[in-house]
Design an enzyme around this catalytic site. Structure first.
Site, PDB file in Angstrom:
ATOM      1  N   ILE A  86       0.846  -1.193   0.000  1.00 33.26           N
ATOM      2  CA  ILE A  86       0.000   0.000   0.000  1.00 33.26           C
ATOM      3  C   ILE A  86       0.878   1.238   0.000  1.00 33.26           C
ATOM      4  CG2 ILE A  86      -0.277  -0.249   2.515  1.00 33.26           C
ATOM      5  CD1 ILE A  86      -2.866   1.370   2.271  1.00 33.26           C
ATOM      6  N   SER A  87       0.565   2.184  -0.878  1.00 28.73           N
ATOM      7  CA  SER A  87       1.250   3.469  -0.946  1.00 28.73           C
ATOM      8  C   SER A  87       2.757   3.250  -1.138  1.00 28.73           C
ATOM      9  CB  SER A  87       0.932   4.285   0.304  1.00 28.73           C
ATOM     10  OG  SER A  87       1.320   5.629   0.149  1.00 28.73           O
ATOM     11  N   TRP A  88       3.602   3.763  -0.246  1.00 28.85           N
ATOM     12  CA  TRP A  88       5.051   3.536  -0.321  1.00 28.85           C
ATOM     13  C   TRP A  88       5.369   2.052  -0.389  1.00 28.85           C
ATOM     14  CZ3 TRP A  88       8.554   1.022   2.827  1.00 28.85           C
ATOM     15  CH2 TRP A  88       9.906   1.362   2.686  1.00 28.85           C
TER      16      TRP A  88
END
Length: 276
Positions: free
Chosen positions: A98-100
């Site tokens: 998720i995300s980074w």
């Protein structure tokens, strides 16, 4: 019952959580967002099919994992993930980022094409070569203040996270702040530095694993167009757009947990219809 472990990996003591699965099969390894400990993902884990074993970990310098001795990059962290999976006794595994952590998951898929079976990319992009967020959003991501100051977290939640946080900014303290085990500001900075110069964009055609791309229709951090680009360049990708923002994996866990579970347990990883 989730087991919390300390695992020595490449010279680091890594905090790990393992929720056993009730059926045989590869575990799902979760790669978290920047500055976030493994505790943050509990709402999603609770909604994942109990048959699936789930592994979470704190990146060195975040949550319950001590600071690394030297800075790292995504290639080094992917090696850490592969070694951690070895230490836990798994041969093959699925990865979700998720995300980074989506960048890390892409790197893991590239470095372990035979071991990483399926890939889930949530609210993420391709690193330095991507359509960026607005400067007003990026400026708020440069420090971990949103994890440390609940009043500030509430103030920036609508602009930073979008989706349900626009309507219910008070909920950010339950989603992000109260469940967070913080690392140092240095640990946060090391995560930022790990992404400098990194991009998966040229390598996306080499990621052959069946991939589920999940993106919110109101994500100020990672504009939706990035998910469409990834879906177009990944050879075996399906895109599902959900009605929420950057934190949809948590705030819409009751929708996305079962969706991810169906993707991971489908015979040919084709159990999800594409949604544009």
């Amino acid at each position: 019952m989730t087991r919390f472990l300390r695992v020595r990996v490449l010279g680091h003591d890594v905090r790990v959580a393992v929720r056993p699965g009730t059926a045989p099969g590869p575990p799902l390894v979760l790669c978290n967002g920047i500055g976030a400990s493994l505790d943050l993902l509990q709402p999603f884990v609770d909604e994942v099919d109990p048959r699936i074993e789930v592994v979470r970990f704190d990146v060195p310098g975040v949550g319950g994992s001590p600071m690394p001795k030297v800075p790292y990059n995504f290639a080094m962290l992917a090696c850490l993930v592969g070694t951690l999976v070895d230490r836990l006794g798994y041969d093959r595994f699925d990865a979700l980022g998720i995300s980074w952590g989506g960048g890390l998951a892409q790197q893991v898929a590239l470095q372990y094409p035979r071991r990483c079976r399926r890939l889930v990319l949530v609210s993420t992009g391709t690193g330095m070569l991507m359509v960026p967020a607005r400067l007003s959003v990026l400026s708020k991501m440069l420090t971990p203040r949103r994890y440390r100051d609940p009043a500030y977290a509430k103030a920036v939640a609508p602009v930073l996270y979008g989706g349900r946080m626009r309507r219910q900014p008070d909920q950010v303290r339950h989603v992000v702040y109260e469940q967070e085990r913080l690392g140092s500001r240095t640990g946060y900075s090391l995560q930022l530095l790990a992404g400098i110069g990194w991009s998966s964009l040229p390598a996306l055609p080499l990621i052959r694993q069946p991939t589920l791309v999940l993106a919110g229709n109101d994500d100020p951090m990672i504009p939706l167009v990035n998910a469409r680009i990834m879906r177009a360049l990944l050879p075996n990708a399906t895109l599902h757009v959900f009605d929420d923002g950057h934190l949809g994996l948590l705030t819409a866990a009751d929708e996305l947990g079962p969706l991810v579970s169906r993707f991971l347990t489908a015979p040919r990883a084709d159990g999800i219809s594409s949604s544009h």
